[in-house]
Write a protein that holds these residues in place. Structure first.
Motif, PDB file in Angstrom:
ATOM      1  N   LYS A 201       0.840  -1.199   0.000  1.00 54.40           N
ATOM      2  CA  LYS A 201       0.000   0.000   0.000  1.00 54.40           C
ATOM      3  C   LYS A 201       0.885   1.262   0.000  1.00 54.40           C
ATOM      4  N   PHE A 202       1.905   1.236   0.832  1.00 51.31           N
ATOM      5  CA  PHE A 202       2.832   2.365   0.936  1.00 51.31           C
ATOM      6  C   PHE A 202       3.480   2.652  -0.424  1.00 51.31           C
ATOM      7  N   ALA A 203       3.930   1.593  -1.082  1.00 51.57           N
ATOM      8  CA  ALA A 203       4.631   1.791  -2.354  1.00 51.57           C
ATOM      9  C   ALA A 203       3.670   2.289  -3.424  1.00 51.57           C
ATOM     10  N   LYS A 204       2.460   1.748  -3.442  1.00 49.87           N
ATOM     11  CA  LYS A 204       1.500   2.167  -4.475  1.00 49.87           C
ATOM     12  C   LYS A 204       1.039   3.604  -4.269  1.00 49.87           C
ATOM     13  N   GLU A 205       1.020   4.043  -3.005  1.00 48.15           N
ATOM     14  CA  GLU A 205       0.561   5.410  -2.746  1.00 48.15           C
ATOM     15  C   GLU A 205       1.697   6.434  -2.812  1.00 48.15           C
ATOM     16  N   ASN A 206       2.867   6.041  -2.326  1.00 47.55           N
ATOM     17  CA  ASN A 206       3.926   7.046  -2.131  1.00 47.55           C
ATOM     18  C   ASN A 206       5.133   6.924  -3.043  1.00 47.55           C
ATOM     19  N   VAL A 207       5.352   5.758  -3.640  1.00 46.91           N
ATOM     20  CA  VAL A 207       6.583   5.563  -4.394  1.00 46.91           C
ATOM     21  C   VAL A 207       6.326   5.459  -5.896  1.00 46.91           C
ATOM     22  N   PHE A 208       5.563   4.457  -6.306  1.00 45.22           N
ATOM     23  CA  PHE A 208       5.422   4.203  -7.744  1.00 45.22           C
ATOM     24  C   PHE A 208       4.839   5.389  -8.528  1.00 45.22           C
ATOM     25  N   PRO A 209       3.793   6.069  -8.013  1.00 42.62           N
ATOM     26  CA  PRO A 209       3.201   7.147  -8.823  1.00 42.62           C
ATOM     27  C   PRO A 209       4.200   8.240  -9.194  1.00 42.62           C
ATOM     28  N   LYS A 210       5.159   8.518  -8.291  1.00 39.39           N
ATOM     29  CA  LYS A 210       6.134   9.583  -8.545  1.00 39.39           C
ATOM     30  C   LYS A 210       7.093   9.228  -9.671  1.00 39.39           C
ATOM     31  N   TYR A 211       7.199   7.928  -9.959  1.00 40.68           N
ATOM     32  CA  TYR A 211       8.238   7.495 -10.905  1.00 40.68           C
ATOM     33  C   TYR A 211       7.674   6.877 -12.182  1.00 40.68           C
ATOM     34  N   LEU A 212       6.381   7.153 -12.457  1.00 38.57           N
ATOM     35  CA  LEU A 212       5.763   6.560 -13.643  1.00 38.57           C
ATOM     36  C   LEU A 212       6.518   6.926 -14.921  1.00 38.57           C
ATOM     37  N   ASP A 213       7.019   8.137 -14.962  1.00 37.79           N
ATOM     38  CA  ASP A 213       7.754   8.590 -16.134  1.00 37.79           C
ATOM     39  C   ASP A 213       9.065   7.807 -16.289  1.00 37.79           C
ATOM     40  N   ALA A 214       9.792   7.690 -15.187  1.00 36.02           N
ATOM     41  CA  ALA A 214      11.057   6.940 -15.218  1.00 36.02           C
ATOM     42  C   ALA A 214      10.802   5.478 -15.575  1.00 36.02           C
ATOM     43  N   ILE A 215       9.715   4.907 -15.037  1.00 33.61           N
ATOM     44  CA  ILE A 215       9.388   3.506 -15.317  1.00 33.61           C
ATOM     45  C   ILE A 215       9.260   3.274 -16.822  1.00 33.61           C
ATOM     46  N   GLN A 216       8.657   4.232 -17.511  1.00 31.00           N
ATOM     47  CA  GLN A 216       8.448   4.066 -18.956  1.00 31.00           C
ATOM     48  C   GLN A 216       9.733   4.259 -19.765  1.00 31.00           C
ATOM     49  N   LYS A 217      10.754   4.838 -19.154  1.00 34.92           N
ATOM     50  CA  LYS A 217      11.942   5.200 -19.935  1.00 34.92           C
ATOM     51  C   LYS A 217      13.224   4.470 -19.556  1.00 34.92           C
ATOM     52  N   LEU A 218      13.445   4.260 -18.246  1.00 32.09           N
ATOM     53  CA  LEU A 218      14.786   3.882 -17.808  1.00 32.09           C
ATOM     54  C   LEU A 218      15.032   2.371 -17.880  1.00 32.09           C
ATOM     55  N   GLY A 219      15.996   1.990 -18.707  1.00 41.46           N
ATOM     56  CA  GLY A 219      16.426   0.588 -18.751  1.00 41.46           C
ATOM     57  C   GLY A 219      15.489  -0.356 -19.480  1.00 41.46           C
ATOM     58  N   VAL A 220      14.469   0.187 -20.142  1.00 40.44           N
ATOM     59  CA  VAL A 220      13.454  -0.659 -20.787  1.00 40.44           C
ATOM     60  C   VAL A 220      14.073  -1.451 -21.947  1.00 40.44           C
ATOM     61  N   ILE A 221      13.892  -2.760 -21.930  1.00 42.56           N
ATOM     62  CA  ILE A 221      14.336  -3.594 -23.058  1.00 42.56           C
ATOM     63  C   ILE A 221      13.272  -4.654 -23.319  1.00 42.56           C
ATOM     64  N   LYS A 222      13.181  -5.077 -24.564  1.00 42.71           N
ATOM     65  CA  LYS A 222      12.169  -6.076 -24.912  1.00 42.71           C
ATOM     66  C   LYS A 222      12.868  -7.404 -25.196  1.00 42.71           C
ATOM     67  N   VAL A 223      12.894  -8.278 -24.165  1.00 41.93           N
ATOM     68  CA  VAL A 223      13.543  -9.588 -24.310  1.00 41.93           C
ATOM     69  C   VAL A 223      12.623 -10.651 -23.718  1.00 41.93           C
ATOM     70  N   GLY A 224      13.104 -11.895 -23.640  1.00 40.24           N
ATOM     71  CA  GLY A 224      12.289 -12.989 -23.126  1.00 40.24           C
ATOM     72  C   GLY A 224      12.328 -13.100 -21.608  1.00 40.24           C
ATOM     73  N   TYR A 225      11.633 -14.129 -21.062  1.00 38.62           N
ATOM     74  CA  TYR A 225      11.513 -14.311 -19.616  1.00 38.62           C
ATOM     75  C   TYR A 225      11.559 -15.785 -19.253  1.00 38.62           C
ATOM     76  N   LEU A 226      12.086 -16.076 -18.042  1.00 35.64           N
ATOM     77  CA  LEU A 226      12.145 -17.449 -17.538  1.00 35.64           C
ATOM     78  C   LEU A 226      11.667 -17.476 -16.088  1.00 35.64           C
ATOM     79  N   GLY A 227      10.847 -18.480 -15.759  1.00 32.92           N
ATOM     80  CA  GLY A 227      10.397 -18.634 -14.372  1.00 32.92           C
ATOM     81  C   GLY A 227       9.739 -19.977 -14.179  1.00 32.92           C
ATOM     82  N   THR A 228       9.365 -20.283 -12.935  1.00 30.20           N
ATOM     83  CA  THR A 228       8.763 -21.580 -12.616  1.00 30.20           C
ATOM     84  C   THR A 228       7.261 -21.428 -12.383  1.00 30.20           C
ATOM     85  N   VAL A 229       6.493 -22.335 -12.977  1.00 26.77           N
ATOM     86  CA  VAL A 229       5.048 -22.358 -12.723  1.00 26.77           C
ATOM     87  C   VAL A 229       4.650 -23.747 -12.244  1.00 26.77           C
TER      88      VAL A 229
END
Lengths: 448, 314
Positions: A201-229
């Motif tokens: 809740k803290f992060a969604k209210e106080n952290v992420f909204p301030k950085y929406l612009d950076a989220i869309q720009k910084l370090g973005v790459i389009k590659v594949g993913y690996l994980g366990t299901v």
């Protein structure tokens, strides 16, 4: 004039790494490199060791995520001896893993990453750290220190050690859980669940909204993913099949012991860390304009490959996340958001396991006999899919070891993200310490 | 005025740094007393300037330096030497820094053998020449404890060291003392299990079955692990893994000690002493598998582990 910027050491990450940014005559980024500068040689010096010692030797690979190595190794040795641990042993292993996850997520989010978000990426380096957070937000800092440590204390009280555990053994675990221990642990784990909800809740209210612009720009790459299901496609930290997803979202599932058909490791002259890649995607290339074979692991990868989360609160968060960012989401800073969704699942699953009466069963280890065999064990470490592959001789001694650890999978992706971030923030030769820190933020998202 | 601290990890796993955080709530009282001038784990100070334009490594002046991990490559050696020049008191934190630690198991092989395995004989790796670049520092001939390179003032052993000892040693430094050490006691001296000075006899059992114990009862009702016929390194290992008050951590987990705090006294030879301890309870000490690596698991620096001479051709 052409110039090289050397960022060394990369800080608020684990281990020894360095970044070089190569500028051209106009001061624009020509190339970048993320170097890993250390090598310890576990794959060699585990040769000759008794197989049953492995789960307590390989923990020393990582003091932040020793439980992941402990359990991947336990599963590999289960396979070597050809045994299936009793259900209660598996539940106890899962319980320990989830509690270790909780402390790990709190550590990364608040101690390592948060200074960039709470103090600010451009703040002076002398205050952009956890001490700065203690001064800027003392109430939150107090809770963070307390609850991260509570997770460690729970592990210690029950399993003796939080760091470098010995509790899990080939064929099961070393001791059962008594009813008194269960009753002691349950309210504490419920406290951790409450704190996890607060953090989200803290992060969604106080952290992420301030950085929406950076989220869309910084370090973005389009590659594949690996994980366990798991069998139902839900994200599972302990067991299931590996899912390898292409950048467009198409995926293939495979059993752990088939990993050599899907994953290869490339070596470059300039890094001790290897570069795993997806073998069936046409080779490996680290070209930022046209990367080949590159995939990512760790939090964002896991929530991208999973059809759903395993627990209700985490699932609700995943649905909200996907509404905003889709599947797969490629924005690197979203690793932080995904980390907190996983924090919720870990806390919820820990409570569920402790409420399961079978967890106090006395049937916790099966007998073992040495034999010639190969065994592959895999779990999701906080930093990504963790593969331990051992061969044992007829006397039960290890003859060969192959390891692919979480962050190694991300090596190529981190290199690409550093390149993208550097090109995004450094232009015409203009940079300062805050700008260079933004390049490091693209690394920290991966929590290497 | 706050005490100036430089902290760094060398050939390490970060467990020692997590153990610092495991000081827990009192950490918040200690932090204001310390000024972290360099700490790779938590603080963004850079060795080559904040703008990455310097050519020589810059280590800040410090009243106390805390270093975890052993020395594994040329750059770590250089960094440690620079830290020594700038620090008042140098603390070696953890068994890697004090004895070489688990990574010093690699000292059983020549460097080229380790690299040959890692870069040319791992199942998923495309065989490739060893990385060679100014940015990948070459290995030192062995994995060393810090005192093989520089003078160490305070050693806090353990894998990991217990937070109680980290606080106690730091407090000693804050009070102006230049030395501190753990009392010379064995793990057995702090272990509550039942000892009858004899075992079932026969070969040393492998860790393929669990210990015999009643989980509803405390350790004071469990028979000694060596006397149950398994290897436990308690008799030759320095006590302290559970801090000032606890019982040994591995024994709490109902698992044997493997010696992570190192020998009880400097210069002791745990292998010889442990063989004696096994024999004294009637076990066939020579039956112990892989005993050189097992008994030197955490202490392979200082020449304790070396490559064995090549076996004569059969």
């Amino acid at each position: 004039m052409a110039k090289v910027i050397n960022i060394q050491p990369v800080t608020r990450i684990e281990g020894h790494a360095k970044v070089s940014v190569f500028l051209d005559d106009a001061g624009n980024v020509q190339d970048t490199r993320f170097y890993v500068q250390t090598l310890r040689g576990f794959e060699k010096f585990c040769e000759g060791r008794p197989a049953e010692e492995m789960p307590r030797i390989v923990v020393h690979i990582c003091g932040i995520c020793p439980w992941a190595h402990h359990l991947a190794s336990s599963k590999a040795t289960d396979a070597l001896f050809g045994v299936t641990p009793p259900p209660a042993a598996v539940k106890l292993r899962r319980l320990m893993q989830n509690i270790a996850y909780i402390s790990d997520k709190i550590l990364h989010f608040f101690f390592l990453a948060a200074p960039d978000f709470v103090i600010g990426p451009d703040a002076d380096y002398s205050v952009r750290n956890v001490v700065g957070i203690v001064n800027a937000a003392p109430d939150i800092a107090k809770q963070v220190v307390h609850y991260r440590h509570l997770g460690a204390k729970i592990l210690e009280n029950f399993a003796g050690r939080a760091i470098h555990p010995t509790f899990s053994v080939p064929g099961g675990v070393s001791k059962p859980m008594t009813e008194a221990e269960r009753q002691d642990m349950l309210p504490k784990v419920k406290e951790l669940l409450e704190f996890s909800k607060f953090v989200m809740k803290f992060a969604k209210e106080n952290v992420f909204p301030k950085y929406l612009d950076a989220i869309q720009k910084l370090g973005v790459i389009k590659v594949g993913y690996l994980g366990t299901v798991g069998p139902d496609g839900s994200l599972d930290f302990y067991d299931g099949k590996l899912r390898l997803m292409q950048p467009d979202g198409a995926y293939e599932d495979f059993a752990y012991d088939q990993y050599l058909d899907y994953l290869g490791e490339h070596v470059e002259d300039w890094s001790y860390q290897k570069f795993p890649y997806a073998k069936k995607w046409g080779g490996f290339a680290l070209d930022p304009a046209n990367p080949q074979g590159v995939y990512r692991t760790n939090t964002l990868a896991r929530i991208n490959v999973a059809d759903k989360m395993k627990t209700p609160l985490a699932q609700a968060e995943l649905e909200e996340f996907r509404k905003s960012f889709g599947r797969p989401a490629h924005q690197t800073l979203l690793y932080h958001y995904a980390r907190l969704i996983e924090l919720l699942q870990a806390a919820e699953e820990a409570v569920m396991l402790l409420e399961d009466p079978e967890i106090t069963s006395r049937d916790i280890r099966v007998p073992l006999s040495p034999r010639e065999a190969r065994g592959v064990g895999c779990v999701e470490a906080p930093r990504g899919s963790l593969i331990h592959d051992y061969t044992m001789d007829k006397d039960g001694l290890i003859t060969s070891v192959n390891l692919i650890v979480g962050t190694t999978h991300n090596n190529a992706a981190i290199n690409l993200s550093v390149n993208q971030a550097a090109k995004e923030v450094i232009k015409g030769g203009a940079y300062d310490q805050g700008i260079l820190n933004k390049v490091e933020m693209a690394i920290r998202a991966y929590d290497p | 005025m706050a005490v100036r601290v430089v902290e760094d990890w060398l050939n390490a796993c970060s467990g020692c740094e997590i153990s610092i955080l495991n000081i827990g709530d009192p950490l918040l009282d200690i932090l204001p007393l310390l000024e972290f001038r360099h700490m790779t784990a938590l603080v963004d100070h850079k060795f080559f300037g904040q703008l990455g334009d310097k050519t020589a490594m810059e280590i800040p002046e410090a009243d106390v330096a805390i270093v975890s991990g052993g020395v594994r490559n040329a750059e770590m050696k250089h960094e440690l030497e620079e830290i020594r020049k700038k620090a008042g008191v140098l603390i070696a934190l953890g068994s890697c820094a004090v004895y070489g630690g688990v990574p010093a198991q690699a000292n059983m092989w020549k460097t080229e053998e380790v690299f040959d395995k890692v870069f040319r004989h791992c199942a998923s790796t495309e065989p490739h020449a060893d990385p060679k670049d100014p940015n990948v520092p070459p290995w030192t001939p062995t994995c060393m404890a810090l005192d093989e390179v520089v003078k160490v003032d305070i050693a806090i052993p353990g894998c990991p060291p217990h937070p109680d000892w980290i606080v106690e040693a730091l407090t000693a430094v804050l009070e102006g003392k230049g030395s501190w050490s753990l009392p010379e006691r064995s793990v057995c001296d702090t272990c509550p299990v039942i000892r009858e000075k004899k075992s079932v006899g026969g070969p040393v059992k492998r860790w393929l079955t669990n210990l015999e114990f009643n989980p509803e009862e405390g350790l004071d009702k469990m028979r000694c692990i060596n006397e149950q016929g398994f290897l436990c390194m308690g008799p030759v290992t320095l006590a302290g893994c559970a801090g000032k008050t606890g019982v040994p951590r591995c024994i709490q987990a109902r698992t044997p000690c493997r010696g992570c705090f190192g020998p009880i006294r400097k210069g002791a030879n745990p292998m010889v002493d442990m063989m004696g301890a096994l024999t004294s309870v009637g076990l066939d000490a020579k039956s112990l598998l892989d005993r050189r690596a097992m008994m030197n698991r955490y202490i392979g620096g200082h020449g304790m582990l070396r490559p064995l001479p090549a076996r004569p051709a059969r």
